[in-house]
Design a protein around this motif. Structure first.
Motif, PDB file in Angstrom:
ATOM      1  N   LYS A 228       0.852  -1.192   0.000  1.00 12.13           N
ATOM      2  CA  LYS A 228       0.000   0.000   0.000  1.00 12.13           C
ATOM      3  C   LYS A 228       0.889   1.244   0.000  1.00 12.13           C
ATOM      4  O   LYS A 228       2.062   1.200   0.350  1.00 12.13           O
ATOM      5  CB  LYS A 228      -0.904   0.014   1.236  1.00 12.13           C
ATOM      6  CG  LYS A 228      -1.721  -1.251   1.449  1.00 12.13           C
ATOM      7  CD  LYS A 228      -2.742  -1.480   0.346  1.00 12.13           C
ATOM      8  CE  LYS A 228      -3.561  -2.752   0.613  1.00 12.13           C
ATOM      9  NZ  LYS A 228      -4.468  -3.057  -0.501  1.00 12.13           N
ATOM     10  N   GLY A 229       0.310   2.350  -0.364  1.00 17.94           N
ATOM     11  CA  GLY A 229       1.026   3.614  -0.304  1.00 17.94           C
ATOM     12  C   GLY A 229       1.665   3.999  -1.620  1.00 17.94           C
ATOM     13  O   GLY A 229       1.544   3.308  -2.636  1.00 17.94           O
TER      14      GLY A 229
ATOM     15  N   MET B  49       8.256  -1.875  -7.000  1.00 15.97           N
ATOM     16  CA  MET B  49       7.914  -3.302  -6.929  1.00 15.97           C
ATOM     17  C   MET B  49       6.632  -3.587  -7.699  1.00 15.97           C
ATOM     18  O   MET B  49       6.511  -4.618  -8.362  1.00 15.97           O
ATOM     19  CB  MET B  49       7.780  -3.746  -5.471  1.00 15.97           C
ATOM     20  CG  MET B  49       9.096  -3.712  -4.699  1.00 15.97           C
ATOM     21  SD  MET B  49       8.979  -4.340  -3.017  1.00 15.97           S
ATOM     22  CE  MET B  49       9.090  -6.109  -3.309  1.00 15.97           C
ATOM     23  N   ARG B  50       5.679  -2.667  -7.625  1.00 11.71           N
ATOM     24  CA  ARG B  50       4.434  -2.858  -8.398  1.00 11.71           C
ATOM     25  C   ARG B  50       4.722  -2.826  -9.895  1.00 11.71           C
ATOM     26  O   ARG B  50       4.183  -3.623 -10.660  1.00 11.71           O
ATOM     27  CB  ARG B  50       3.427  -1.759  -8.041  1.00 11.71           C
ATOM     28  CG  ARG B  50       2.745  -1.952  -6.691  1.00 11.71           C
ATOM     29  CD  ARG B  50       1.784  -0.804  -6.487  1.00 11.71           C
ATOM     30  NE  ARG B  50       1.125  -0.860  -5.196  1.00 11.71           N
ATOM     31  CZ  ARG B  50       0.468   0.163  -4.651  1.00 11.71           C
ATOM     32  NH1 ARG B  50       0.409   1.315  -5.310  1.00 11.71           N
ATOM     33  NH2 ARG B  50      -0.107   0.038  -3.482  1.00 11.71           N
ATOM     34  N   ARG B  51       5.584  -1.876 -10.303  1.00  8.83           N
ATOM     35  CA  ARG B  51       5.902  -1.757 -11.728  1.00  8.83           C
ATOM     36  C   ARG B  51       6.643  -2.995 -12.225  1.00  8.83           C
ATOM     37  O   ARG B  51       6.377  -3.494 -13.319  1.00  8.83           O
ATOM     38  CB  ARG B  51       6.747  -0.502 -11.957  1.00  8.83           C
ATOM     39  CG  ARG B  51       7.214  -0.316 -13.386  1.00  8.83           C
ATOM     40  CD  ARG B  51       7.946   1.010 -13.554  1.00  8.83           C
ATOM     41  NE  ARG B  51       8.996   1.183 -12.573  1.00  8.83           N
ATOM     42  CZ  ARG B  51      10.195   0.606 -12.644  1.00  8.83           C
ATOM     43  NH1 ARG B  51      10.498  -0.183 -13.671  1.00  8.83           N
ATOM     44  NH2 ARG B  51      11.113   0.813 -11.710  1.00  8.83           N
ATOM     45  N   MET B  52       7.561  -3.518 -11.420  1.00  8.21           N
ATOM     46  CA  MET B  52       8.334  -4.705 -11.799  1.00  8.21           C
ATOM     47  C   MET B  52       7.513  -5.983 -11.666  1.00  8.21           C
ATOM     48  O   MET B  52       7.891  -7.012 -12.229  1.00  8.21           O
ATOM     49  CB  MET B  52       9.590  -4.817 -10.923  1.00  8.21           C
ATOM     50  CG  MET B  52      10.582  -3.690 -11.124  1.00  8.21           C
ATOM     51  SD  MET B  52      11.960  -3.773  -9.935  1.00  8.21           S
ATOM     52  CE  MET B  52      12.751  -5.294 -10.458  1.00  8.21           C
ATOM     53  N   ARG B  53       6.410  -5.894 -10.911  1.00  5.98           N
ATOM     54  CA  ARG B  53       5.555  -7.057 -10.639  1.00  5.98           C
ATOM     55  C   ARG B  53       6.380  -8.194 -10.017  1.00  5.98           C
ATOM     56  O   ARG B  53       6.288  -9.349 -10.403  1.00  5.98           O
ATOM     57  CB  ARG B  53       4.847  -7.540 -11.917  1.00  5.98           C
ATOM     58  CG  ARG B  53       3.927  -6.502 -12.529  1.00  5.98           C
ATOM     59  CD  ARG B  53       3.150  -7.041 -13.708  1.00  5.98           C
ATOM     60  NE  ARG B  53       2.212  -8.085 -13.311  1.00  5.98           N
ATOM     61  CZ  ARG B  53       1.023  -7.851 -12.758  1.00  5.98           C
ATOM     62  NH1 ARG B  53       0.626  -6.607 -12.503  1.00  5.98           N
ATOM     63  NH2 ARG B  53       0.241  -8.851 -12.439  1.00  5.98           N
TER      64      ARG B  53
ATOM     65  N   SER C  31      12.718   1.371   7.919  1.00  9.42           N
ATOM     66  CA  SER C  31      12.449   2.426   8.899  1.00  9.42           C
ATOM     67  C   SER C  31      11.022   2.937   8.771  1.00  9.42           C
ATOM     68  O   SER C  31      10.429   3.409   9.734  1.00  9.42           O
ATOM     69  CB  SER C  31      13.435   3.584   8.708  1.00  9.42           C
ATOM     70  OG  SER C  31      13.224   4.222   7.452  1.00  9.42           O
ATOM     71  N   CYS C  32      10.454   2.804   7.572  1.00  9.41           N
ATOM     72  CA  CYS C  32       9.059   3.223   7.356  1.00  9.41           C
ATOM     73  C   CYS C  32       8.080   2.256   8.020  1.00  9.41           C
ATOM     74  O   CYS C  32       6.954   2.625   8.345  1.00  9.41           O
ATOM     75  CB  CYS C  32       8.746   3.307   5.869  1.00  9.41           C
ATOM     76  SG  CYS C  32       9.786   4.438   4.953  1.00  9.41           S
TER      77      CYS C  32
END
Length: 633
Positions: free
Chosen positions: A576-577, A585-589, A605-606
């Motif tokens: 999310k976010g 990571m979403r783009r690379m799937r 850290s996030c």
């Protein structure tokens, strides 16, 4: 460093010589290539991102991590962390099954050890064993029963009490020492067995058993229970008696009479008139009809005995051609062997002797032997009794009903006559999901049930399960849109098929509720050991994860460095976010991202979760270290 696949193939080629002793196995643990292969094998598993007692997972895989593990193995300072004890509910029971969740480093080391042990022992395992083995499953075990238990009179349903928790550590080590002469490797197995577990932040020692959930447990269990398989092979040969089953005297006499009649007919056939030929044909048909109505073999033939056996993990089934006394004796003999040789206890309550005309439960199926004497046409067009003595695999009624109740898809009502009536229900947990997610969930559950029972003789009964699931789905959509089932059918059904449309990158697509029927399937049952294990082809595939690390480039910031780590998430869809690493990571799937140390620290850290002012993972490490230090040395 040698290629791990070549090392494993070499071990397999030597394993067939039972007198061969394996030495210098421990040195393979110094090969970094083994750890990259191990990571490739396990990173995609759901459990790879489940934290152990020290809070570590497969996240953070790197060359530095491997070097640290190898260093500890070289100087013998490596000590497995205690497993984190977790419990999962047993099916159709209020009891829970304990699982041992290993730390990230231990998962890697255990996977390497598992590959080595599997290469040594897998080619020597019995063909009657199907659990935790390549290209074998519940269905191959059941299919073997169907192929080999023909004509059995009695079943012995085997159940070992708390099997995995009862394995004697000394017996395991003694069995390993029969083939392995490498004390460092044996001591490493000892460390795994004696690592203990953490429960409620308290350290507990392990005195017996192998933790279910660890990487080496399946292969150690098969090595242990292979002794039972070998015992049953010898027992089967000693039990064997006679070469042919005795024919019933009436059936035998009629068969000889018919044979003589047929031979005589051939001799005089040319001399007979049409009327005489017709009369002989009528007599022959009547005799054949009478023969097909008779029982072929003597039901109690003391001069013909056979025993068959199939095992899946700690469950086994024995088929006996013989008397009930023979079956009872086999049950006692197996129980005595388990107690004397393997220090295991057979459950008297659950180990049953069942007549094959009734149903024995094995791996979720009902197993029975048909006594149907009705003649039918076989695949060659000949009339014969096709089902006499044939093993049937059946779907237990309570299995699909309990599954519907587990999903909350139905409730059971009794009508005025006391008969059960199933009423479909909406599923509240799915109501807030998107249309395609709801349909996908129902399809997955229906296909999962069908695939598991696809080899059953009455697999068509899964159609009723699917029908109730379909009406539960209708009601779930109706609840979501606050309407009725009739309106949902009107909106979604296209040409009689429930259809949901959804958007993808390639455009608009549609999916329908499962509609491919419930036809019985055959399973390819290949039981012969081969020179090359099937997993070798998987091992030989290019390790793209390692290749990405060897590019020496951070996939997030583009920095050129050799200090790279693999950031891993459990599920890509859970991200999310709008952080840059999430979008990347979403783009690379991919659920893995090769990043530099600085980027990896920034990512975590996030997500740091604080408990009492202390990061959760740090608290886990500190607590488990205290438990480890308290262990006796």
């Amino acid at each position: 460093m040698r290629n791990p696949t070549e090392v494993l193939k070499s071990l397999t080629s030597q394993s067939k010589d039972e007198s061969y002793k394996f030495r210098r196995l421990y040195r393979n643990l110094y090969n970094p290539e083994f750890y990259w292969l191990a990571y490739k094998n396990i990173y995609a598993n759901d459990g790879s991102m489940t934290a152990g007692a020290d809070g570590t997972t497969m996240d953070g895989m790197s060359n530095e991590r491997i070097e640290r593990i190898i260093k500890s193995l070289r100087d013998r300072s490596y000590r497995p962390k205690p497993a984190r004890r977790a419990y999962i509910a047993k099916k159709n029971s209020n009891k829970k099954r304990p699982l041992g969740i290993q730390s990230g480093d231990d998962k890697l080391v255990q996977e390497v050890v598992k590959m080595i042990l599997e290469s040594i022992y897998e080619p020597t395992f019995s063909n009657r064993s199907h659990g935790f083995r390549p290209n074998r499953s519940c269905q191959t075990a059941l299919k073997q029963i169907q192929n080999t238990f023909t004509g059995a009179n009695w079943f012995v349903e085997g159940d070992i009490h708390a099997c995995f928790d009862s394995f004697d550590h000394h017996v395991i080590i003694d069995l390993l020492r029969k083939r392995i002469e490498d004390e460092a490797f044996i001591q490493l197995i000892w460390k795994f067995l004696k690592a203990g577990y953490m429960e409620q932040w308290e350290y507990n020692r392990t005195y017996s058993g192998v933790p279910q959930g660890s990487g080496v447990s399946p292969i150690l269990a098969n090595i242990y229970l292979n002794e039972l398989d070998k015992f049953m092979e010898v027992y089967s040969e000693e039990f064997r008696k006679g070469e042919k089953r005795k024919l019933k005297s009436e059936y035998n006499a009629l068969s000889h009479k018919m044979s003589r009649y047929r031979i005589k007919g051939r001799e005089v056939w040319e001399e007979l008139s049409a009327e005489e030929r017709k009369e002989r044909a009528t007599v022959w048909k009547e005799a054949k009809r009478k023969q097909l109505s008779m029982t072929v073999y003597e039901p109690k033939d003391d001069n013909y005995k056979r025993i068959q056996y199939v095992r899946y993990a700690d469950d086994f089934l024995v088929g006996v051609i013989g008397s009930k006394a023979d079956a009872e004796k086999a049950k006692r003999d197996i129980g005595n062997f388990l107690a004397d040789a393997l220090k295991l206890e057979m459950s008297e309550e659950k180990t049953k002797v069942t007549h094959t005309s009734e149903r024995a439960r094995f791996l979720g199926y009902d197993v029975t032997v048909s006594n149907n004497q009705e003649p039918q046409k076989n695949e060659n067009g000949r009339i014969q009794r096709c089902y006499t003595g044939v093993v049937k695999l059946l779907v237990p009624r309570e299995k699909w009903i309990n599954k519907l109740l587990e999903y909350g898809a139905i409730k059971v009502k009794l009508n005025e006559h006391g008969k059960e009536r199933f009423v479909a229900l909406h599923r509240g947990k799915l109501v807030n999901k998107s249309d395609i997610e709801i349909l996908t969930a129902y399809n997955a559950e229906v296909m999962g049930m069908y695939n598991f029972y696809s080899i059953a003789n009455n697999v068509y009964k899964i159609g009723r399960f699917a029908n109730l699931m379909k009406y539960s789905m209708y009601k779930t959509y109706a609840c979501k849109y606050k309407t009725n089932v009739h309106e949902i059918k009107r909106r979604y059904c296209v040409n009689g098929l429930f259809t949901v449309e959804y958007e993808t990158r390639q455009g608009r697509k549609s999916t329908t509720f499962y509609r491919d029927g419930y036809k019985r399937k055959e399973v390819a049952t290949k039981f012969d050991n081969v020179s090359e294990l099937p997993q070798f082809s998987k091992y030989a595939k290019t390790n793209t994860l390692k290749q990405r690390v060897e590019r020496n480039c951070c996939e997030l910031c583009g920095k050129r460095t050799k200090e790279l780590e693999i950031h891993q998430v459990k599920k890509l869809k859970d991200l999310k976010g709008t952080d840059d690493w999430v979008l990347t990571m979403r783009r690379m799937r991919r659920k893995t991202l090769v990043v530099c140390t600085e980027c990896h620290q920034r990512i975590h850290s996030c997500n740091a979760t604080m408990i009492g002012g202390e990061p959760y993972t740090q608290r886990c490490v500190r607590t488990v270290r205290e438990g480890v230090d308290a262990r006796p040395h």
